[in-house]
Design a protein around this motif. Structure first.
Motif: not given
Length: 322
Positions: A111-114, A131-136, A154-156, A164-168
């Protein structure tokens, strides 16, 4: 903690690897207090007593089982669910986090949360990311059709229960996300995840309109106030006038952000249902109202039930549109 950039793609990535940043500064985090349970102890104790002397427990188990069966339905193509609102403070990000957590709990596929709202969004904090690194926006310039799920994750940011989370953004002012970048990411990622929940900007932002149109189902959060109901009714009427009516695959969520809203929720729901949309109520919950990371074990029972039913309804709506 986010994964490092996959080694196989480092050479052709058009962007340098960003630094990892904490979601909340340690000194600021120290100002937080112990999270509260969603409902008082006395109410929980009373419900436990009633359950032992009534037949409601069996009905509750049956309802929960039926809802779980809906949430666990297999999908042939990834379902994308867009969550938006027409104003801040409506619980949009909270509902996104709750939906993502619910799908991840019940489903076996990833499941992905964007976070498609780069304006200092609070989704990572609500989901417990550290912590955060890669963004949308970063991923829009990196993602390629031949990537594997391992490459993509690897980017999430990894979350519990195969989510998994993809931060903005990285908590910085000025982060941007354009429509083309959003579309590129969502089209590329859809095949990797059974369900994707998108925390959009408030309407009428361009990316939010694009997300609503592309999603198989959508959620519109509304503060349970007279002003919120009136504004949302106007938006739903506007949505009905679009070339392709999307209100029938939209669920309006009336969020009670205070214990007593002073609003007749039944009458308000009837007015909104007349536009063709479904309506659900997210009751006031002390744990959610306090902000911070959402702990599902501290949610009030009414909140858990409302969220699970909402997730099931939205998931069913997503199956009606390819």
């Amino acid at each position: 903690m986010p994964h490092q950039q996959p080694a196989g793609h480092a050479a052709r990535s058009p962007r340098a690897t960003p630094d990892s940043r904490p979601v909340v500064d340690k000194q600021l985090a120290a100002a937080g207090v112990k999270p509260r349970h969603g409902e008082p102890f006395a109410r929980r104790a009373l419900r436990a007593v009633r359950r032992t002397v009534s037949s409601s427990a069996a009905r509750e188990v049956a309802d929960t089982t039926a809802t779980a069966e809906v949430l666990q339905q297999p999908v042939t193509t990834g379902r994308q669910i867009a969550v938006t609102s027409i104003r801040g403070g409506s619980g949009k990000t909270t509902v996104t986090a709750l939906l993502g957590t619910t799908y991840a709990h019940y489903r076996q596929d990833p499941v992905l949360v964007v976070e498609a709202d780069p304006a200092l969004g609070s989704l990572p904090l609500r989901l417990g990311a550290e912590t955060l690194r890669w963004t949308t926006g970063d991923l829009a310039g990196i993602v390629e059709p031949q990537m594997s799920l391992l490459d993509v994750t690897g980017y999430l940011v990894q979350l519990p229960d195969n989510a998994w989370l993809l931060p903005g953004s990285q908590g910085q002012v000025g982060a941007m996300l354009d429509t083309k970048g959003y579309e590129r990411v969502m089209v590329a990622l859809r095949r990797y995840f059974g369900v994707t929940v998108v925390d959009c900007e408030t309407l009428p932002a361009e990316v939010a309109r694009t997300a609503l149109s592309a999603a198989q189902a959508r959620v519109l959060t509304v503060p349970a106030t007279l002003e919120g109901i009136a504004s949302t009714h106007a938006v739903l009427e506007w949505m009905r006038a679009l070339p392709r009516d999307i209100t029938t695959s939209t669920v309006v969520v009336l969020t009670e952000t205070v214990p007593h809203t002073g609003l007749d929720l039944d009458k308000a729901a009837e007015q909104l249902k007349a536009t063709g949309a479904s309506v659900r109520v997210l009751p006031y919950d002390r744990h959610l109202a306090a902000g911070g990371t959402i702990r599902t074990d501290l949610l009030a029972q009414a909140t858990r039930q409302a969220v699970t039913r909402l997730a099931a309804e939205v998931f069913q709506l997503s199956h009606k549109r390819r």
